[in-house]
Scaffold this active site. Structure first.
Site, mmCIF file in Angstrom:
data_model
loop_
_atom_site.group_PDB
_atom_site.id
_atom_site.type_symbol
_atom_site.label_atom_id
_atom_site.label_comp_id
_atom_site.label_asym_id
_atom_site.label_seq_id
_atom_site.Cartn_x
_atom_site.Cartn_y
_atom_site.Cartn_z
ATOM 1 N N ALA A 123 0.815 -1.223 0.000
ATOM 2 C CA ALA A 123 0.000 0.000 0.000
ATOM 3 C C ALA A 123 0.844 1.266 0.000
ATOM 4 O O ALA A 123 0.315 2.358 -0.205
ATOM 5 C CB ALA A 123 -0.925 0.001 1.220
ATOM 6 N N TYR A 136 14.923 -2.117 16.084
ATOM 7 C CA TYR A 136 14.796 -2.093 14.620
ATOM 8 C C TYR A 136 15.945 -2.869 13.973
ATOM 9 O O TYR A 136 15.715 -3.777 13.164
ATOM 10 C CB TYR A 136 14.783 -0.643 14.125
ATOM 11 C CG TYR A 136 14.783 -0.548 12.618
ATOM 12 C CD1 TYR A 136 13.672 -0.941 11.883
ATOM 13 C CD2 TYR A 136 15.901 -0.090 11.921
ATOM 14 C CE1 TYR A 136 13.671 -0.881 10.489
ATOM 15 C CE2 TYR A 136 15.909 -0.026 10.534
ATOM 16 C CZ TYR A 136 14.796 -0.425 9.823
ATOM 17 O OH TYR A 136 14.806 -0.373 8.452
ATOM 18 N N GLY A 164 6.910 -3.307 6.711
ATOM 19 C CA GLY A 164 7.849 -3.133 7.814
ATOM 20 C C GLY A 164 7.704 -1.769 8.438
ATOM 21 O O GLY A 164 7.019 -0.886 7.911
HETATM 22 P P1 NAI Z 1 6.284 2.498 4.092
HETATM 23 O O1 NAI Z 1 5.846 2.899 5.451
HETATM 24 O O2 NAI Z 1 6.101 3.455 2.977
HETATM 25 O O3 NAI Z 1 5.595 1.103 3.685
HETATM 26 C C1 NAI Z 1 5.562 0.024 4.592
HETATM 27 C C2 NAI Z 1 4.223 -0.668 4.468
HETATM 28 O O4 NAI Z 1 4.185 -1.713 5.460
HETATM 29 C C3 NAI Z 1 3.019 0.258 4.733
HETATM 30 O O5 NAI Z 1 2.088 0.213 3.677
HETATM 31 C C4 NAI Z 1 2.428 -0.279 6.011
HETATM 32 O O6 NAI Z 1 1.018 -0.160 6.098
HETATM 33 C C5 NAI Z 1 2.874 -1.750 5.970
HETATM 34 N N1 NAI Z 1 2.786 -2.312 7.314
HETATM 35 C C6 NAI Z 1 3.322 -1.803 8.447
HETATM 36 N N2 NAI Z 1 2.890 -2.501 9.507
HETATM 37 C C7 NAI Z 1 2.072 -3.473 9.032
HETATM 38 C C8 NAI Z 1 1.305 -4.503 9.643
HETATM 39 N N3 NAI Z 1 1.260 -4.648 10.982
HETATM 40 N N4 NAI Z 1 0.604 -5.314 8.845
HETATM 41 C C9 NAI Z 1 0.591 -5.169 7.501
HETATM 42 N N5 NAI Z 1 1.289 -4.205 6.875
HETATM 43 C C10 NAI Z 1 2.016 -3.362 7.639
HETATM 44 O O7 NAI Z 1 7.813 2.070 4.245
HETATM 45 P P2 NAI Z 1 8.999 1.797 3.196
HETATM 46 O O8 NAI Z 1 10.010 2.821 3.466
HETATM 47 O O9 NAI Z 1 8.495 1.580 1.839
HETATM 48 O O10 NAI Z 1 9.577 0.440 3.799
HETATM 49 C C11 NAI Z 1 9.584 -0.796 3.119
HETATM 50 C C12 NAI Z 1 10.571 -1.703 3.836
HETATM 51 O O11 NAI Z 1 11.886 -1.173 3.715
HETATM 52 C C13 NAI Z 1 10.312 -1.844 5.325
HETATM 53 O O12 NAI Z 1 10.548 -3.185 5.699
HETATM 54 C C14 NAI Z 1 11.348 -0.929 5.953
HETATM 55 O O13 NAI Z 1 11.701 -1.332 7.250
HETATM 56 C C15 NAI Z 1 12.496 -1.073 4.981
HETATM 57 N N6 NAI Z 1 13.466 0.025 4.966
HETATM 58 C C16 NAI Z 1 13.080 1.317 4.689
HETATM 59 C C17 NAI Z 1 14.035 2.308 4.600
HETATM 60 C C18 NAI Z 1 13.700 3.731 4.229
HETATM 61 O O14 NAI Z 1 14.583 4.595 4.291
HETATM 62 N N7 NAI Z 1 12.520 4.049 3.833
HETATM 63 C C19 NAI Z 1 15.461 2.020 4.858
HETATM 64 C C20 NAI Z 1 15.751 0.632 5.107
HETATM 65 C C21 NAI Z 1 14.781 -0.308 5.161
#
Ligand code: NAI
Length: 281
Positions: A10, A155, A71
């Site tokens: 999403a 984390y 995440g």
């Molecule tokens: P984002 O917040 O844009 O997307 C993460 C998605 O995970 C969201 O749609 C959210 O609703 C979903 N989510 C969270 N908790 C949930 C739950 N309990 N059940 C179902 N869905 C859930 O984040 P982003 O940045 O796209 O992150 C993607 C991945 O990359 C994550 O695993 C994050 O930890 C990792 N990451 C992100 C970085 C960044 O700088 N944005 C850096 C390194 C890793």
């Protein structure tokens, strides 16, 4: 054309990946808290079991690939939630989907790690081991010792554990032996809602302090391209790798850490593993 499950579809990088796959004509079943095919909360065992089952039903028991992007970042006071989503929300789904991935054959899994796995200093190894042993209560007991400073450790340890789980699984007969390629994408600073939330929580300084030799922030759409590449036939020989997509932050902070001489312990491990391999093949 293939069928793919994408968690976190999403928002941010999961969403960009799902969009890219759909543009190529693939079928994508998204899993998230909202706005996708399978609405589920991956922070609870029942939510994870329901998500895994609903995806399997929708794809008819066959998956060409899975992307685990759902995440959270480090959130003060929410260590348990972060670990539940970032570690258990990946491994329990992938374990449930393994037979469907094996059925497709030559399938691919991309797990979202993070460059915090190598850049966060002093992550307690006991927390990583507790998660890998599926003991979240023990992980929390150790994290509580850090009081209000625990969030970065919660984390980073969740991402270290999920990365190690992916590498352990990747090389095993159950995964590699079944034709399933498991790899990890470790992003650095990527401009997504997760990053915006971290900055809004007052972490602007720590984000800006992180050296990014190439400059700027990564774009979710570019990450989607990488994930698509890691799911493609070009990645058939990729197994158990961790790809850092971080503008050079990992290389900056750990320039000479790797490759490095393994020393005597490395020789013993090498010989032991080589022997086990010969015995199996
Ligand atoms: P984002 O917040 O844009 O997307 C993460 C998605 O995970 C969201 O749609 C959210 O609703 C979903 N989510 C969270 N908790 C949930 C739950 N309990 N059940 C179902 N869905 C859930 O984040 P982003 O940045 O796209 O992150 C993607 C991945 O990359 C994550 O695993 C994050 O930890 C990792 N990451 C992100 C970085 C960044 O700088 N944005 C850096 C390194 C890793």
């Amino acid at each position: 054309m293939g069928t793919y499950a994408v968690t976190g579809a999403a928002s941010g990088m999961g969403r960009a990946t799902a969009e890219r796959l759909r543009r190529d004509g693939h079928t994508v079943v998204g899993v998230d808290l909202r706005d996708v095919e399978v609405i589920a909360d991956l922070s609870t065992p029942t939510g994870r079991a329901a998500a895994a089952a609903e995806v399997l039903e929708r794809v008819g028991g066959r998956l060409d690939g899975a992307v685990c992007a759902a995440g959270l970042g480090g959130i003060p006071g929410r260590d348990r939630l972060v670990q539940q989503v970032n570690f258990f929300g990946v491994v329990e789904l992938l374990e449930a989907w393994r037979p469907a991935l094996a059925t497709a054959g030559n399938s691919k899994v991309v797990v979202f790690g993070s460059n915090s796995t190598t850049l966060t200093p002093m992550v307690p190894e006991s927390v990583v081991r507790a998660l890998l042993a599926r003991n979240p209560d023990k992980a929390m007991r150790v994290l509580r010792r850090f009081g209000k400073r625990s969030a970065p450790f919660a984390y980073a340890s969740s991402k270290m554990a999920v990365t190690r789980w992916a590498r352990r699984s990747a090389i095993s007969p159950q995964w590699a032996g079944a034709g399933i390629r498991v790899n990890v994408l470790a992003p650095g600073i990527i401009a997504t809602p997760l990053l915006d939330e971290q900055i809004a929580r007052g972490e602007k300084e720590s984000v800006e302090q992180l050296a990014v030799p190439i400059g700027g922030r990564g774009k979710p759409a570019d990450v989607g391209e990488w994930v698509t590449f890691m799911l493609s036939p070009a990645a058939d020989f990729l197994c158990g790798s961790v790809i850092f997509l971080d503008g050079g932050s990992d290389a900056y902070f750990r320039t000479d850490d790797w490759p490095a001489s393994t020393g005597p312990a490395g020789i013993i491990r090498y010989l032991r593993r080589a022997k086990a391999w010969r015995a199996r093949h």
